[in-house]
Each structure stands twice: as structure tokens, then as C-alpha cells.
Scaffold this active site. Structure first.
Site, PDB file in Angstrom:
ATOM      1  N   ASN A  60      72.963  16.599  -2.161  1.00 50.23           N
ATOM      2  CA  ASN A  60      71.738  16.841  -2.913  1.00 50.23           C
ATOM      3  C   ASN A  60      70.998  15.500  -2.962  1.00 50.23           C
ATOM      4  O   ASN A  60      71.425  14.577  -3.656  1.00 50.23           O
ATOM      5  CB  ASN A  60      72.048  17.358  -4.324  1.00 50.23           C
ATOM      6  CG  ASN A  60      70.792  17.590  -5.144  1.00 50.23           C
ATOM      7  OD1 ASN A  60      69.801  16.870  -4.992  1.00 50.23           O
ATOM      8  ND2 ASN A  60      70.817  18.579  -6.015  1.00 50.23           N
ATOM      9  N   GLU A 107      67.610  20.053  -2.731  1.00 51.86           N
ATOM     10  CA  GLU A 107      66.520  19.384  -3.458  1.00 51.86           C
ATOM     11  C   GLU A 107      65.719  18.444  -2.559  1.00 51.86           C
ATOM     12  O   GLU A 107      65.521  17.273  -2.888  1.00 51.86           O
ATOM     13  CB  GLU A 107      67.045  18.650  -4.708  1.00 51.86           C
ATOM     14  CG  GLU A 107      67.404  19.608  -5.830  1.00 51.86           C
ATOM     15  CD  GLU A 107      67.328  18.960  -7.203  1.00 51.86           C
ATOM     16  OE1 GLU A 107      66.246  19.017  -7.811  1.00 51.86           O
ATOM     17  OE2 GLU A 107      68.345  18.418  -7.667  1.00 51.86           O
ATOM     18  N   ASN A 132      76.134  23.316  -9.260  1.00 46.66           N
ATOM     19  CA  ASN A 132      75.818  23.074 -10.665  1.00 46.66           C
ATOM     20  C   ASN A 132      76.881  23.632 -11.604  1.00 46.66           C
ATOM     21  O   ASN A 132      76.600  23.954 -12.770  1.00 46.66           O
ATOM     22  CB  ASN A 132      74.418  23.600 -11.028  1.00 46.66           C
ATOM     23  CG  ASN A 132      73.355  22.501 -10.935  1.00 46.66           C
ATOM     24  OD1 ASN A 132      73.525  21.431 -11.503  1.00 46.66           O
ATOM     25  ND2 ASN A 132      72.284  22.756 -10.214  1.00 46.66           N
TER      26      ASN A 132
END
Length: 254
Positions: A7, A34, A146
DNA sequence: ATGTCTTATATAATAAGA
């Protein structure tokens, strides 16, 4: 096949670091999350000069996923039903292996609308795997989930269980997903706790090693016996203007 | 422990997401 997931928290900012890291780590396949740019802004030329094909799916400001590969990318599918339009999932086929870059929702805080969105995302992802058929499919799903799988993956499990990333509800969602027949590549080869992939900018967590292992490479039954190495490369997290995440890798002997 | 980093709007400083 050396697979990595990272990420990058803005590919615009992190591109020089990504290129440096590619030349150092020499992965065959890299899943990014991201990227925070529209697909048209993706640096296909710079990535190409580094020796990688790329498939990317971006959107303005938020989210955005990509897969880089030294080997030909045979198929590309953006998203899945139930994803609600956000650029969070990109599925490719490389050397016959389904390689998925996933950016699962953060969830904000338990009980929030975003927490419910995270729940729906996980349910839709499981339904998507069910639609792929048997877990004998060679598949690696890589990304920022996450959610940390276990207490040994969180620096303060009691505190984390009250927030996002290690809440009991989230552990159930992740378990339901991986019960499809997915194996955490790091845990196939390394049982050491206290290994993290993300450290909060706000608390200065990296210098104190107060982090969470929320980035993982999960492999299907077909690939499980072929995982020969798996590790987290913490070096890029210490660089200037670092992402809050660091790369996670798995070597799969095809 | 509301702290830090990123992007967008807009062209200084604030909001939102993470």
C-alpha cells in the site's frame, strides 16, 4: 514467482521509492494499493522502463489498485459485484495464477456506516471467491485487508480490539473470507509474532514498532505447498516520506 | 494521545480519509 504487495499511499508521491524498491527487491509481481490517482495518470512508462507490465484501476483522490508484472498479464478484471464502484479490487492472471490486488475498506470506527461498508465488502469478496469455483484454482489474493488476523499481529491487542483493524466482528469477516480455503503465506513459514506491515503516522508508531500486520498475501490450496519463503521488508518504512505501509512478500515455486 | 500524511479546493488555510 516472487509476489509482493504494498500500500503505497499515493503513487504520485511514492513512485521514486517504488522504482528504487523494484530494483532492490526484484519481485516478479507487485500488487499496489492506494495509488490515489485516476487510471489515465498511472505511470505506465516509468513502470515499463523498470521492466514491468502493469494493469491499473484508479479513481480520483482515493483508493486505486494496480498489478505490476515482469511476466505477461493474461487477463484483467476490475472490481466485483457489490463493490459499490470504488477502485478497490483488480484481478489478473499471470502464468496461470490468479493474482488479486485488494484494498479492503478501513471501516473508520465500529458501528459507523463505513464499518458496515467494510462488512459488505468482505461478504462480497467471499461471494466473488465462491463464484471462482473450487479453491484448487491457483490464486493469490494480496493487499491491505485493514484487519490483522491474530493477536500476535497487533502491538496492543486489547486496545486494537476496540477500534478498527482487530475488532472481533472484523476477525469474523476475515475468517469467513479465508475459510473459502486461503492460507496466510507468512504463517506457512514463520510463526514469529510482532511482525507488522503498517505503523500509524500519528503516533510515531514505527520508531516504537507499534504496528499491525494488516497487509497479507493469502494463497489457495493449490499454491499452499509451493510457498517457499514469506517475509515483510520493513526497510522502505524507514525512508524519508515513507508510506505508512511497507512491502510484504511471498515466494511461490510454480 | 486529534497526533501525521495525503489529496482537493484554491492559490492560504482548511476538510476529509486513513
Amino acid at each position: 514467482m516472487l509476489i509482493a504487495t504494498w500500500n503505497v499511499n499515493s503513487l504520485r508521491v511514492r513512485l521514486p521509492q517504488l522504482l528504487d524498491w523494484l530494483s532492490m527487491a526484484k519481485p516478479d509481481v507487485v500488487c499496489l494499493q492506494e495509488i490515489k490517482m485516476v487510471t489515465d495518470d498511472f505511470p505506465f512508462d516509468a513502470i515499463g522502463e523498470a521492466g514491468y507490465e502493469a494493469a491499473a484501476w484508479g479513481q480520483k483522490t482515493y483508493n486505486g489498485v494496480a498489478v505490476l508484472s515482469k511476466l505477461p498479464i493474461e487477463e484483467v478484471v476490475q472490481g466485483f459485484p457489490g463493490e459499490e464502484g470504488q477502485a478497490r479490487l483488480l484481478e489478473t492472471v499471470i502464468e496461470g495464477v490468479h493474482v488479486i490486488s485488494a484494498y479492503c475498506p478501513n471501516g473508520e470506527t465500529p458501528g459507523s456506516e463505513k464499518f458496515q461498508f467494510k462488512k459488505r465488502f468482505y461478504a462480497a469478496l467471499r461471494a466473488h471467491l465462491d463464484g471462482l469455483g473450487k479453491n484448487s484454482t491457483p490464486l493469490a489474493i494480496c493487499g491491505d485487508f485493514n484487519i490483522a488476523p491474530e493477536a500476535r499481529d497487533v502491538w496492543d491487542p486489547l486496545k486494537a480490539a476496540k477500534t478498527c483493524g482487530f475488532h472481533p466482528d472484523e476477525i469474523k469477516w476475515l475468517k469467513h473470507l479465508t475459510d473459502w480455503g486461503l492460507h496466510d503465506s507468512l504463517r506457512l513459514v514463520d510463526q514469529q509474532g510482532g511482525q507488522y506491515s503498517w505503523w500509524d503516522y500519528r503516533t510515531g508508531g514505527f520508531s516504537k514498532n507499534q504496528g499491525m500486520r494488516i497487509d497479507q498475501i493469502w494463497v489457495s490450496d493449490a499454491l499452499k505447498p509451493k510457498v517457499t519463503k514469506a517475509w515483510i521488508d520493513t526497510e522502505p518504512r524507514g525512508w524519508d516520506r515513507a508510506s505508512d505501509h511497507t512491502p510484504v512478500l511471498a515466494e511461490i515455486k510454480l
